[in-house]
Design a protein around this motif. Structure first.
Motif, PDB file in Angstrom:
ATOM      1  N   ASN A 208       0.834  -1.194   0.000  1.00  0.00           N
ATOM      2  CA  ASN A 208       0.000   0.000   0.000  1.00  0.00           C
ATOM      3  C   ASN A 208       0.869   1.244   0.000  1.00  0.00           C
ATOM      4  OD1 ASN A 208       0.494   0.857   2.854  1.00  0.00           O
ATOM      5  ND2 ASN A 208      -0.548  -1.074   3.318  1.00  0.00           N
ATOM      6  N   VAL A 209       0.237   2.408  -0.160  1.00  0.00           N
ATOM      7  CA  VAL A 209       0.961   3.668  -0.231  1.00  0.00           C
ATOM      8  C   VAL A 209       0.296   4.691   0.677  1.00  0.00           C
ATOM      9  CG1 VAL A 209       1.815   3.298  -2.575  1.00  0.00           C
ATOM     10  CG2 VAL A 209      -0.368   4.469  -2.242  1.00  0.00           C
ATOM     11  N   TYR A 210       1.102   5.663   1.116  1.00  0.00           N
ATOM     12  CA  TYR A 210       0.627   6.801   1.888  1.00  0.00           C
ATOM     13  C   TYR A 210       0.783   8.048   1.031  1.00  0.00           C
ATOM     14  CZ  TYR A 210       0.633   3.634   5.850  1.00  0.00           C
ATOM     15  OH  TYR A 210       0.371   2.580   6.691  1.00  0.00           O
ATOM     16  N   LEU A 211      -0.260   8.865   1.007  1.00  0.00           N
ATOM     17  CA  LEU A 211      -0.293  10.059   0.176  1.00  0.00           C
ATOM     18  C   LEU A 211      -0.580  11.273   1.055  1.00  0.00           C
ATOM     19  CD1 LEU A 211      -2.752   8.660  -2.543  1.00  0.00           C
ATOM     20  CD2 LEU A 211      -0.255   8.493  -2.560  1.00  0.00           C
ATOM     21  N   THR A 212       0.072  12.391   0.763  1.00  0.00           N
ATOM     22  CA  THR A 212      -0.256  13.640   1.447  1.00  0.00           C
ATOM     23  C   THR A 212      -0.927  14.584   0.468  1.00  0.00           C
ATOM     24  OG1 THR A 212       1.936  14.594   1.007  1.00  0.00           O
ATOM     25  CG2 THR A 212       1.639  13.420   3.084  1.00  0.00           C
ATOM     26  N   TYR A 218      -3.536  10.127   3.368  1.00  0.00           N
ATOM     27  CA  TYR A 218      -4.335   8.997   2.922  1.00  0.00           C
ATOM     28  C   TYR A 218      -3.482   7.727   2.889  1.00  0.00           C
ATOM     29  CZ  TYR A 218      -7.507  12.580   0.943  1.00  0.00           C
ATOM     30  OH  TYR A 218      -8.348  13.657   0.750  1.00  0.00           O
ATOM     31  N   ASN A 219      -4.148   6.606   3.119  1.00  0.00           N
ATOM     32  CA  ASN A 219      -3.535   5.293   2.934  1.00  0.00           C
ATOM     33  C   ASN A 219      -4.369   4.544   1.893  1.00  0.00           C
ATOM     34  OD1 ASN A 219      -3.087   2.321   5.021  1.00  0.00           O
ATOM     35  ND2 ASN A 219      -1.948   2.985   3.228  1.00  0.00           N
ATOM     36  N   TYR A 220      -3.718   4.189   0.780  1.00  0.00           N
ATOM     37  CA  TYR A 220      -4.371   3.474  -0.316  1.00  0.00           C
ATOM     38  C   TYR A 220      -3.676   2.137  -0.533  1.00  0.00           C
ATOM     39  CZ  TYR A 220      -7.398   7.095  -2.425  1.00  0.00           C
ATOM     40  OH  TYR A 220      -8.398   8.001  -2.689  1.00  0.00           O
ATOM     41  N   SER A 221      -4.436   1.150  -0.968  1.00  0.00           N
ATOM     42  CA  SER A 221      -3.790  -0.047  -1.500  1.00  0.00           C
ATOM     43  C   SER A 221      -3.217   0.298  -2.856  1.00  0.00           C
ATOM     44  CB  SER A 221      -4.793  -1.191  -1.627  1.00  0.00           C
ATOM     45  OG  SER A 221      -5.674  -0.968  -2.716  1.00  0.00           O
ATOM     46  N   ALA A 222      -2.203  -0.440  -3.288  1.00  0.00           N
ATOM     47  CA  ALA A 222      -1.619  -0.201  -4.607  1.00  0.00           C
ATOM     48  C   ALA A 222      -2.644  -0.426  -5.707  1.00  0.00           C
ATOM     49  CB  ALA A 222      -0.399  -1.090  -4.817  1.00  0.00           C
ATOM     50  N   ALA A 223      -3.684  -1.212  -5.417  1.00  0.00           N
ATOM     51  CA  ALA A 223      -4.751  -1.463  -6.383  1.00  0.00           C
ATOM     52  C   ALA A 223      -5.740  -0.302  -6.475  1.00  0.00           C
ATOM     53  CB  ALA A 223      -5.489  -2.746  -6.020  1.00  0.00           C
ATOM     54  N   GLY A 224      -5.592   0.698  -5.591  1.00  0.00           N
ATOM     55  CA  GLY A 224      -6.441   1.876  -5.670  1.00  0.00           C
ATOM     56  C   GLY A 224      -7.572   1.938  -4.691  1.00  0.00           C
TER      57      GLY A 224
END
Length: 250
Positions: A208-212, A218-224
């Motif tokens: 997963n990824v963290y976005l600012t 935000y925390n998203y899975s790599a699948a969106g």
């Protein structure tokens, strides 16, 4: 001590770094009193931040370990990342390029680039990835350019990059808003449209990824798939950069 953290820098009505667990619950925060362009997790309950012509090294509890002030005040460090025993930082202003430093902030090498980078990520093969406009570049740490992935839509602007294992993650804004997942040769594997501007991206555990973005992390899975949205109640806070540490650095 545990070393599973999300670090996020912020500016605006408050200036500093928040330290959060992987679920985005705040553990602590550090008021720095200056705007931060980039944050990078260290491997030992520590982190680095870039601000103007300075790179600072802090403990997670907020204690300042060291400060490197570049003598040319025309230099502005824009982003940084740690991999192994090296720190990599991009800069703009009177000079434009990448510096390679040890974890005590002593410079080992540097190289110039003909563009200003908005994000940097270290690869596994003495290489770095740089985001700039509608390009993602791959360079050897000696300054040799290996690749230039130019997105065909010039109104796309890559804002940040993050590498974990065999994947590269890059955020973008402009005519499209989201993030792309690519292999280390910069071939696209998937993408996610988020609908909001992303200032930084950091790869996390469990794919997963963290976005600012503005006053959100935000925390998203790599699948969106959206996993979490930490919406800070002070809209005057603007998160500028994020970095994650668990067993690997981003």
């Amino acid at each position: 001590m545990s070393n599973n953290y999300v670090y996020a820098s912020y500016k605006g009505s408050q200036q500093g770094v928040t330290v959060r667990d992987l679920g985005l619950d705040q553990i602590s925060f550090i008021n720095t009193g200056f705007d931060i362009n980039g944050v990078a997790a260290g491997a030992d309950n520590d982190f680095y931040v870039a601000s103007a012509n300075n790179i600072y090294h802090y403990r997670t509890d907020g204690a300042l370990i060291s400060r490197m002030t570049f003598p040319d005040k025309g230099i502005i460090y824009t982003s940084l990342t740690v991999r192994g025993d090296l720190l990599f930082a991009t800069y703009k202003g009177s000079q434009v390029g990448v510096t390679v430093r040890d974890l005590n902030l002593t410079q080992i090498s540097w190289f110039a680039t003909p563009f200003v980078s908005s994000g940097i990520a270290a690869g596994p093969s003495q290489d770095v990835y740089l985001a700039a406009g509608n390009h993602i570049y791959r360079y050897k740490t000696n300054g040799t350019q290996l690749q230039d992935m130019t997105f065909p839509v010039t109104s796309i602007n890559y804002t940040d990059v993050s590498v974990l294992e065999d994947r590269l993650y890059a955020s973008y804004n402009g005519s499209q808003l989201g993030f792309t997942v690519r292999d280390l040769n910069l071939n696209q594997l998937s993408y996610c449209n988020t609908g909001f501007n992303i200032s930084s991206i950091a790869a996390g555990a469990s794919n997963n990824v963290y976005l600012t973005s503005s006053n959100h992390i935000y925390n998203y899975s790599a699948a969106g798939n959206l996993l979490a949205d930490m919406n800070f109640p002070d809209k005057g806070v603007d998160y500028t950069s994020a970095s994650v540490v668990f067993t690997s650095l981003t």
